[in-house]
Write an enzyme that holds these catalytic residues in place. Structure first.
Site, PDB file in Angstrom:
ATOM      1  N   TRP A  61     -50.562  19.067  10.432  1.00 46.14           N
ATOM      2  CA  TRP A  61     -51.320  18.020   9.195  1.00 46.14           C
ATOM      3  C   TRP A  61     -53.058  18.258   9.053  1.00 46.14           C
ATOM      4  O   TRP A  61     -53.477  17.725   8.527  1.00 46.14           O
ATOM      5  CB  TRP A  61     -50.908  17.305  10.098  1.00 46.14           C
ATOM      6  N   ASP A 118     -55.858  10.084  10.964  1.00 49.63           N
ATOM      7  CA  ASP A 118     -54.504  10.291   9.872  1.00 49.63           C
ATOM      8  C   ASP A 118     -54.016  10.001  11.494  1.00 49.63           C
ATOM      9  O   ASP A 118     -52.791  10.458  12.546  1.00 49.63           O
ATOM     10  CB  ASP A 118     -54.044  11.383  10.006  1.00 49.63           C
ATOM     11  N   LYS A 134     -42.395   6.422   9.728  1.00 50.13           N
ATOM     12  CA  LYS A 134     -42.120   7.226  11.462  1.00 50.13           C
ATOM     13  C   LYS A 134     -42.017   5.800  12.034  1.00 50.13           C
ATOM     14  O   LYS A 134     -41.181   5.836  12.850  1.00 50.13           O
ATOM     15  CB  LYS A 134     -42.896   7.987  11.850  1.00 50.13           C
TER      16      LYS A 134
HETATM   17  N1  PMP Z   1     -49.545  13.421   8.594  1.00 51.23           N
HETATM   18  C1  PMP Z   1     -48.915  13.775   9.875  1.00 51.23           C
HETATM   19  C2  PMP Z   1     -49.488  13.165  11.377  1.00 51.23           C
HETATM   20  C3  PMP Z   1     -48.282  13.673   9.112  1.00 51.23           C
HETATM   21  O1  PMP Z   1     -47.164  13.788  10.843  1.00 51.23           O
HETATM   22  C4  PMP Z   1     -46.912  13.611   7.942  1.00 51.23           C
HETATM   23  C5  PMP Z   1     -45.573  13.391   7.562  1.00 51.23           C
HETATM   24  N2  PMP Z   1     -44.887  14.531   8.604  1.00 51.23           N
HETATM   25  C6  PMP Z   1     -48.112  13.320   7.275  1.00 51.23           C
HETATM   26  C7  PMP Z   1     -49.312  13.565   7.888  1.00 51.23           C
HETATM   27  C8  PMP Z   1     -47.529  13.713   5.606  1.00 51.23           C
HETATM   28  O2  PMP Z   1     -47.570  11.974   4.988  1.00 51.23           O
HETATM   29  P1  PMP Z   1     -46.702  12.067   4.154  1.00 51.23           P
HETATM   30  O3  PMP Z   1     -44.942  12.826   3.836  1.00 51.23           O
HETATM   31  O4  PMP Z   1     -46.048  10.413   3.707  1.00 51.23           O
HETATM   32  O5  PMP Z   1     -47.643  12.487   2.711  1.00 51.23           O
END
Ligand code: PMP
Length: 370
Positions: free
Chosen positions: A109, A179, A203
């Site tokens: 991420w 994030d 989540k």
């Molecule tokens: N950052 C983290 C730490 C995540 O776990 C996720 C989704 N698994 C995201 C970003 C991406 O999120 P989204 O699909 O809502 O764009």
């Protein structure tokens, strides 16, 4: 149709969209045909209606209350997931293409977030855990910050690799952008230490569709007039997150999840304790398995309380584990496709009894296959 859904529910270890508290689901179910006093459902009312304005204000107030958000910061509800924030952050907070942003990359991420920076400015990876297959977090001495970064970005919990910071990797008063998608509302946070914290809701904070952004007014002043209106945080904040039609249902669910945390759980200190107790149950089984289970995080200090990531000696054994677990109603335990193995996501809404059931299953599985 029966409203007693509990008998049919599995223990769902999905990394997201993830399990919601049963009482939240029941409240949604109860009020789906008509919100009390409104006579229509949340899916049917205008975002300009007084009923919805009350709902969005309530969600915002509950977040402020739970996290102790000071009035130096704004709560902005965005769409486009955490992914869109990855691009909006450099677009808004780097004021020219020559400005640098420092990224602490500890998993996929963080890598995805960093990849958006070169569209808007200069990327400095202050740490890149990719060479070590994202098995560890940096020590202070590993961090190569630049001299005049516009901000530092990090991912508080790497959902795929199961690594979680206990303390933010700060550098003096350079604004910290975090994030927190997979550990938001799982523990208390001192918001005043952050320029921005953002989290997709699906989540720990509700359902897909909304991303909660908590942004300092100081950073909002950097937005300038460089971006299209929806992509400008200051413009969305100035319209109370209603520059366009917001994701009304998702905001409503985030409000209900906050209410559950406040009224049923007892706040963020209480949920933090419950979460660390749950995680300990699983890590204890791993540590007592004589090497049968191996955690992805090399250092026990870096282990995530939210996503417990481990594997066994062979992919075949991992597969057998998943099949047998599913037969016991312990579902969605497969690791992310990029690393395989097992991932137990045990967010706030996963009840302790689900984790106890998984811990028991893990012990039995190791005894039968070790
Ligand atoms: N950052 C983290 C730490 C995540 O776990 C996720 C989704 N698994 C995201 C970003 C991406 O999120 P989204 O699909 O809502 O764009």
């Amino acid at each position: 149709m029966s409203t007693d859904v509990s008998v049919k529910r599995v223990f769902n270890f999905s990394a997201g969209p993830a399990a919601l508290p049963l009482s939240v689901l029941q409240e949604i179910q109860r009020d789906m045909i008509a919100l009390p006093g409104v006579g229509a459902s949340i899916l049917e009312i205008s975002h300009r209606s007084s009923a919805f304005v009350e709902i969005i204000e309530d969600a915002r107030n509950r977040l402020v209350n739970l996290l102790g958000i000071p009035d130096t910061h704004e709560v902005v509800f965005m769409q486009g997931g955490a992914r869109l924030q990855n691009a909006m952050i450099p677009a808004n907070f780097l004021t020219s293409k020559d400005e640098t942003a420092d990224y602490v990359v500890t998993g996929n991420w963080g890598k995805n977030s960093a990849a958006e920076v070169p569209f808007y400015g200069v990327l400095n990876k202050a740490f890149d855990g990719a060479e070590g297959s994202f098995t560890r977090l940096p020590e202070a001495a590993d961090l190569q910050f630049s001299d005049n970064a516009g901000y530092i970005h990090f991912t508080s919990n790497e959902t795929i690799h199961g690594l979680q910071f206990k303390q933010a990797p700060a550098n003096g008063d350079v604004p910290l952008v975090c994030d927190a998608s997979s550990d938001f509302l799982s523990r208390p946070v001192n918001i005043s230490e952050y320029g921005m914290i953002y989290a997709c809701a699906q989540k720990n904070a509700g359902t897909a569709g909304v991303t909660v952004c908590i942004i300092s007014k100081e950073l909002l002043e950097r937005c300038g007039d460089r971006n299209p209106s929806y992509l400008d945080y200051a413009k969305v904040a100035a319209k109370d997150s209603m520059l366009n039609t917001p994701p009304t249902f998702s905001i409503y669910v985030t409000g209900l999840v906050c209410k559950w945390l406040q009224e049923e759980v007892g706040g963020l200190e209480a949920i933090e304790k419950m979460n660390s107790d749950k995680a300990r149950l699983l890590y204890d089984v791993v540590d007592e398995s004589g090497g049968f289970y191996v955690v992805h995080a090399a250092n026990p200090e870096h282990r995530s309380v939210m996503n417990v990531v481990f594997k066994m000696a062979t992919p075949e054994l991992d597969r057998k584990f998943l099949d047998e677990a599913a037969a016991e109603n312990l579902t969605t335990l497969g690791g992310h496709r990029s690393i395989g193995g097992i991932r137990a996501s045990i967010y706030n809404a996963m009840p302790r009894e689900g984790v106890e059931a998984l811990a028991g299953f893990m012990k039995d599985f190791a005894a039968a296959n070790g």
